[in-house]
Scaffold this active site. Structure first.
Site, mmCIF file in Angstrom:
data_model
loop_
_atom_site.group_PDB
_atom_site.id
_atom_site.type_symbol
_atom_site.label_atom_id
_atom_site.label_comp_id
_atom_site.label_asym_id
_atom_site.label_seq_id
_atom_site.Cartn_x
_atom_site.Cartn_y
_atom_site.Cartn_z
ATOM 1 N N TYR A 117 4.609 -62.389 84.432
ATOM 2 C CA TYR A 117 5.737 -61.851 85.204
ATOM 3 C C TYR A 117 5.291 -60.632 85.998
ATOM 4 C CZ TYR A 117 9.917 -59.151 86.212
ATOM 5 O OH TYR A 117 10.879 -58.409 86.852
HETATM 6 O O1 LIG Z 1 11.557 -52.783 83.641
HETATM 7 C C1 LIG Z 1 11.375 -53.884 84.114
HETATM 8 O O2 LIG Z 1 10.834 -54.029 85.186
HETATM 9 C C2 LIG Z 1 11.775 -55.096 83.348
HETATM 10 O O3 LIG Z 1 12.791 -54.741 82.451
HETATM 11 C C3 LIG Z 1 13.157 -55.737 81.581
HETATM 12 O O4 LIG Z 1 12.075 -56.016 80.717
HETATM 13 P P1 LIG Z 1 12.055 -55.259 79.331
HETATM 14 O O5 LIG Z 1 12.028 -53.787 79.508
HETATM 15 O O6 LIG Z 1 10.939 -55.834 78.556
HETATM 16 O O7 LIG Z 1 13.496 -55.595 78.727
HETATM 17 P P2 LIG Z 1 13.910 -56.446 77.459
HETATM 18 O O8 LIG Z 1 13.347 -57.784 77.526
HETATM 19 O O9 LIG Z 1 15.372 -56.317 77.335
HETATM 20 O O10 LIG Z 1 13.210 -55.653 76.277
HETATM 21 C C4 LIG Z 1 13.573 -54.317 76.002
HETATM 22 C C5 LIG Z 1 12.821 -53.804 74.819
HETATM 23 O O11 LIG Z 1 13.262 -54.524 73.652
HETATM 24 C C6 LIG Z 1 12.160 -54.969 72.905
HETATM 25 N N1 LIG Z 1 12.570 -56.192 72.190
HETATM 26 C C7 LIG Z 1 12.773 -57.330 72.823
HETATM 27 C C8 LIG Z 1 13.171 -58.465 72.155
HETATM 28 C C9 LIG Z 1 13.354 -58.407 70.790
HETATM 29 O O12 LIG Z 1 13.699 -59.410 70.115
HETATM 30 N N2 LIG Z 1 13.143 -57.220 70.160
HETATM 31 C C10 LIG Z 1 12.760 -56.113 70.819
HETATM 32 O O13 LIG Z 1 12.574 -55.049 70.190
HETATM 33 C C11 LIG Z 1 11.065 -55.184 73.937
HETATM 34 O O14 LIG Z 1 9.802 -55.107 73.350
HETATM 35 C C12 LIG Z 1 11.331 -54.023 74.877
HETATM 36 O O15 LIG Z 1 10.687 -52.886 74.417
HETATM 37 C C13 LIG Z 1 13.574 -57.003 82.310
HETATM 38 O O16 LIG Z 1 13.771 -58.077 81.429
HETATM 39 C C14 LIG Z 1 12.566 -57.402 83.360
HETATM 40 O O17 LIG Z 1 13.091 -58.450 84.132
HETATM 41 C C15 LIG Z 1 12.298 -56.205 84.209
HETATM 42 O O18 LIG Z 1 11.409 -56.496 85.188
#
Ligand SMILES: O=C(O)[C@H]1O[C@H](OP(=O)(O)OP(=O)(O)OC[C@H]2O[C@@H](n3ccc(=O)[nH]c3=O)[C@H](O)[C@@H]2O)[C@H](O)[C@@H](O)[C@@H]1O
Length: 442
Positions: A249
């Site tokens: 991604y």
């Molecule tokens: O900042 C960005 O550019 C990105 O932000 C998000 O990505 P992300 O920050 O990974 O958001 P989430 O998928 O909601 O995850 C948030 C946090 O929760 C954590 N997480 C996720 C899933 C889970 O089951 N448990 C958990 O602790 C992840 O490791 C992460 O630290 C969006 O999903 C992306 O599309 C975007 O591009």
């Protein structure tokens, strides 16, 4: 059209069938040759007559009956009703207002940005392919909200060049707000091709059409905080390296930034990329942690909270949707005009990239405890090591550039932002059983 028809018709110039041009074997069969010649002359004469009649009846008749667009069903793309809806939706309130094509308009950020633009008087047309990456009913519900605000969303893919060209034929777009993308960091492990399809092929297709549009629009598009990848120096600044993506991604978003450079350099397109930092809020994306944690906590289902190898919670610089919308509008308002025309660059054009974050990273454990408080339910938490599927340990934005140049100033902390999200979530889905309403105001 006329020339291609003529090309397929029998030759209309009698001279082409002069006997001396006949193939040599015909001279050995003189009579047959004469008969054939007279048949050919007749054929030529009738063909000529046919073409003359064709010319009078079709080409000289009023355009209303000959335009190919009229032959399409009225409310299909290109049809009369469709065109009317497109024009109505894109009509700006005054001469100083913009006319914006918003791709991914039925998406989370797309819906909010479209509404904000419409509210201030800009003409807005949405485009969305309504794919099934997450609950498509939510996208339809967002479309209803847009519809009520007078924004028409065309159903189509950014890879459809004909459709895009048709849109640019009908409307003079001053700006394109490009938010259509395959989002989500972890899903790239399951469906890598969808990232290439939307974030690379789709983006190139859109830029090709924008490059050829006359005049060219200015483009603002969504990149991602994930381009900072494995960087450990915080906060992340636009000047930092972005060549170590941790997910496909992130790699496709980074590729988008390089592709933007090319189109700016060769074709004079004005392009601004915005690196969003974990955007959340009402009408959000169900594939994001804050969203499905809310759902699972309410259901009493266990949630996995990721932690680093040394036992610390992963952290995110969560950014509230209203702040992101302001950043998007700031980028549109400060975008300079593209400098190309007819696909050719006439002078240097603007190329920018900005972080849009909140500058205060929050550990996931803290995020979960805020949700517990708001939902009044204790979560069943399970600490889990961060899987090696693309997630990075933390994000933290330096936003001074956006502050200086876009007037960007995030104003919502995680607690009050999640409060608004939970309020929306409960009104939309209810606390226990899933409800399919769309009554909540944006
Ligand atoms: O900042 C960005 O550019 C990105 O932000 C998000 O990505 P992300 O920050 O990974 O958001 P989430 O998928 O909601 O995850 C948030 C946090 O929760 C954590 N997480 C996720 C899933 C889970 O089951 N448990 C958990 O602790 C992840 O490791 C992460 O630290 C969006 O999903 C992306 O599309 C975007 O591009």
């Amino acid at each position: 059209m006329a020339s291609s028809l003529l090309d397929n018709s029998p030759p209309s110039t009698p001279g082409k069938f002069k006997p001396d041009k006949a193939p040599p074997y015909l001279h050995h069969h003189h009579h047959r040759s004469l008969r054939l010649q007279s048949n050919i002359s007749k054929l030529t004469f009738y063909s000529f007559l046919f073409l003359v009649l064709f010319f009078f009846f079709f080409l000289l008749s009023p355009p209303s009956s000959s335009s190919p667009r009229r032959q399409l069903s009225a409310d299909l793309p290109g049809g009369r009703l469709w065109e009317k809806k497109v024009l109505k939706s894109t009509r700006p309130e005054s001469a100083v207002c913009f006319t914006v094509l918003v791709t991914g308009a039925a998406g989370f950020v797309g819906t909010h940005v479209s509404i904000a633009l419409k509210r201030r008087g800009d003409g807005v047309l949405g485009l969305d392919n309504f794919n099934h990456y997450y609950d498509v009913n939510l996208k339809h519900a967002r479309r209803n909200v847009l519809d009520r605000a007078g924004i028409f969303v065309v159903e189509g893919d950014i890879n459809d060049a004909d459709l895009l060209r048709r849109l640019f034929d009908v409307v003079y777009f001053t700006h394109v707000m490009h938010l259509a993308a395959q989002a989500g960091v972890r899903y790239a492990m399951q469906n890598p091709k969808s990232y290439v399809h939307s974030n690379i092929a789709g983006f190139v297709n859109l830029l090709e059409v924008c490059k050829s549009a006359n005049p060219q629009p200015a483009i603002v598009w969504a990149s991602s905080s994930s381009v900072y990848g494995l960087n450990s120096k915080v906060p992340f600044s636009e000047k930092d390296r972005t060549d170590r993506p941790a997910s496909l991604y992130a790699a496709t978003k980074k590729a988008g930034e390089e592709i933007a450079h090319t189109y700016n350099h060769i074709h004079g397109l004005s392009i601004t990329g915005l690196r969003f930092f974990t955007v959340y809020g009402p009408w959000g994306r169900p594939d994001m942690a804050y969203f499905f944690f809310t759902k699972d906590i309410l259901k009493g289902k266990e949630i996995s909270v990721f932690e680093t190898a040394d036992g610390r919670s992963v952290a995110r610089d969560f950014t509230y949707i209203d702040d992101i919308v302001k950043g998007c509008l700031g980028a549109l308002d400060t975008a300079k005009k593209s400098t190309g025309s007819g696909g050719k660059k006439k002078g240097p054009a603007q190329l920018r990239i900005y972080n849009l974050g909140n500058t205060s990273p929050v550990p996931m454990t803290k995020m979960v405890s805020i949700l517990e408080k708001l939902l009044k339910v204790k979560a069943k938490k399970k600490a889990q090591p961060l899987p090696r599927n693309g997630d990075v340990e933390f994000t933290h934005a330096n936003i001074s550039l956006a502050q200086r140049e876009l007037g960007y100033k995030p104003a919502t902390g995680l607690e009050s932002g999640l409060k608004k999200f939970v309020r929306w979530y409960v009104s939309y889905y209810g606390t226990t059983k899933k409800k399919n309403g769309s009554s909540s105001a944006l």
